[in-house]
Design a protein around this motif. Structure first.
Motif, PDB file in Angstrom:
ATOM      1  N   VAL A 210       0.779  -1.315   0.114  1.00 30.55           N
ATOM      2  CA  VAL A 210      -0.007   0.210  -0.031  1.00 30.55           C
ATOM      3  C   VAL A 210       0.654   1.336   0.012  1.00 30.55           C
ATOM      4  N   VAL A 211       1.922   1.251   0.916  1.00 29.05           N
ATOM      5  CA  VAL A 211       2.317   2.717   1.132  1.00 29.05           C
ATOM      6  C   VAL A 211       3.852   2.834   0.272  1.00 29.05           C
ATOM      7  N   VAL A 212       4.498   1.940   0.327  1.00 30.96           N
ATOM      8  CA  VAL A 212       5.639   1.895  -0.614  1.00 30.96           C
ATOM      9  C   VAL A 212       5.389   1.854  -2.240  1.00 30.96           C
ATOM     10  N   SER A 213       4.389   1.116  -2.581  1.00 30.26           N
ATOM     11  CA  SER A 213       3.933   0.970  -3.864  1.00 30.26           C
ATOM     12  C   SER A 213       3.386   2.206  -4.257  1.00 30.26           C
ATOM     13  N   ARG A 214       2.569   3.003  -3.398  1.00 29.67           N
ATOM     14  CA  ARG A 214       2.004   4.072  -3.896  1.00 29.67           C
ATOM     15  C   ARG A 214       3.050   5.430  -4.112  1.00 29.67           C
ATOM     16  N   LEU A 215       4.254   5.507  -3.222  1.00 27.07           N
ATOM     17  CA  LEU A 215       5.056   6.361  -3.196  1.00 27.07           C
ATOM     18  C   LEU A 215       5.910   6.102  -4.635  1.00 27.07           C
ATOM     19  N   ILE A 216       6.068   4.922  -4.863  1.00 25.92           N
ATOM     20  CA  ILE A 216       6.821   4.648  -6.189  1.00 25.92           C
ATOM     21  C   ILE A 216       6.033   5.053  -7.323  1.00 25.92           C
ATOM     22  N   GLY A 217       4.721   4.835  -7.409  1.00 22.91           N
ATOM     23  CA  GLY A 217       3.703   5.203  -8.436  1.00 22.91           C
ATOM     24  C   GLY A 217       3.824   6.659  -8.661  1.00 22.91           C
TER      25      GLY A 217
END
Length: 231
Positions: A210-217
């Protein structure tokens, strides 16, 4: 240190409080093995814990979280820790660690909310991502500490399997579980310990998803060229 340097440090601190929290926690990983073995080291361990608590409160105060909840967890925790060290009452450490675990969970939650509320990625949010990971690792390590004090024999290990696990062993287990690596010689034995371990495994997977993938996106969207730029 001249006035200009002090002002620059103050501005940096105000802009990136999460960076200071992250650096202190990573430094603690290197210092904890030294602080565990002697009486003076254990006293320094307590003082270092108070410093981390103060930084956690600072981070919460900078976020949109409810400050009185953090203070209601931090102040009794410090008082219990000092009382346990001064009067040598091991039972007080259980409740101190329980409150510290609650404060770290609350601080991690406030940082996650802070990262999710924005639609662009700043440098402070990247530091917040690292600080949140370490906060969760510390929170579960304190939970493991409480668990093994309430339920002796909750964890075993390859070295001295019958002895209570040290703080460094529990923190090592927590980082191993949260990162998804699982490479640890510390093993949960009792059902209560295994339940906490499963909760941390779930938290680690969800944090990445949720968190890390959102920042990457968001980072990819920011650097992706507009259609006109590709012509």
């Amino acid at each position: 240190m001249n006035t200009w340097t002090r002002l620059r440090w103050m501005v940096t601190a105000r802009r990136h409080p999460c960076a200071f929290l992250l650096v202190v926690q990573l430094a603690g990983i290197l210092l904890y093995p030294v602080m565990e073995d002697t009486q003076a080291g254990r006293a320094l361990f307590g003082a270092f814990g108070i410093l981390v608590l103060a930084l956690a409160l600072w981070v919460v105060n900078r976020s949109a979280a409810v400050n009185w909840i953090a203070w209601s967890l931090a102040v009794p925790s410090v008082l219990l820790s000092v009382s346990a060290a001064v009067f040598d009452v091991p039972m007080l450490w259980i409740y101190a660690h329980l409150l510290e675990s609650g404060l770290y969970f609350y601080t991690a939650g406030s940082l996650i909310a802070y990262m999710l509320q924005d639609h662009s990625v700043t440098s402070d949010e990247l530091f917040a991502a690292g600080a949140t990971f370490t906060l969760l690792a510390w929170a579960f390590a304190f939970s493991f500490s409480v668990c093994q004090q309430w339920y002796p024999g909750s964890f075993t290990a390859a070295v001295d399997p019958q002895s209570p696990r040290s703080w460094m062993e529990l923190l090592f287990l927590s980082f191993s579980l949260l990162s998804g690596v699982g490479l640890s010689d510390v093993v949960p034995i009792l059902p209560q310990a295994r339940a906490l371990v499963m909760l941390e495994q779930f938290a680690g997977v969800m944090y990445i998803a949720v968190v890390v993938s959102r920042l990457i996106g968001l980072t990819i969207l920011r650097i992706k060229p507009a259609p006109a730029d590709r012509d």
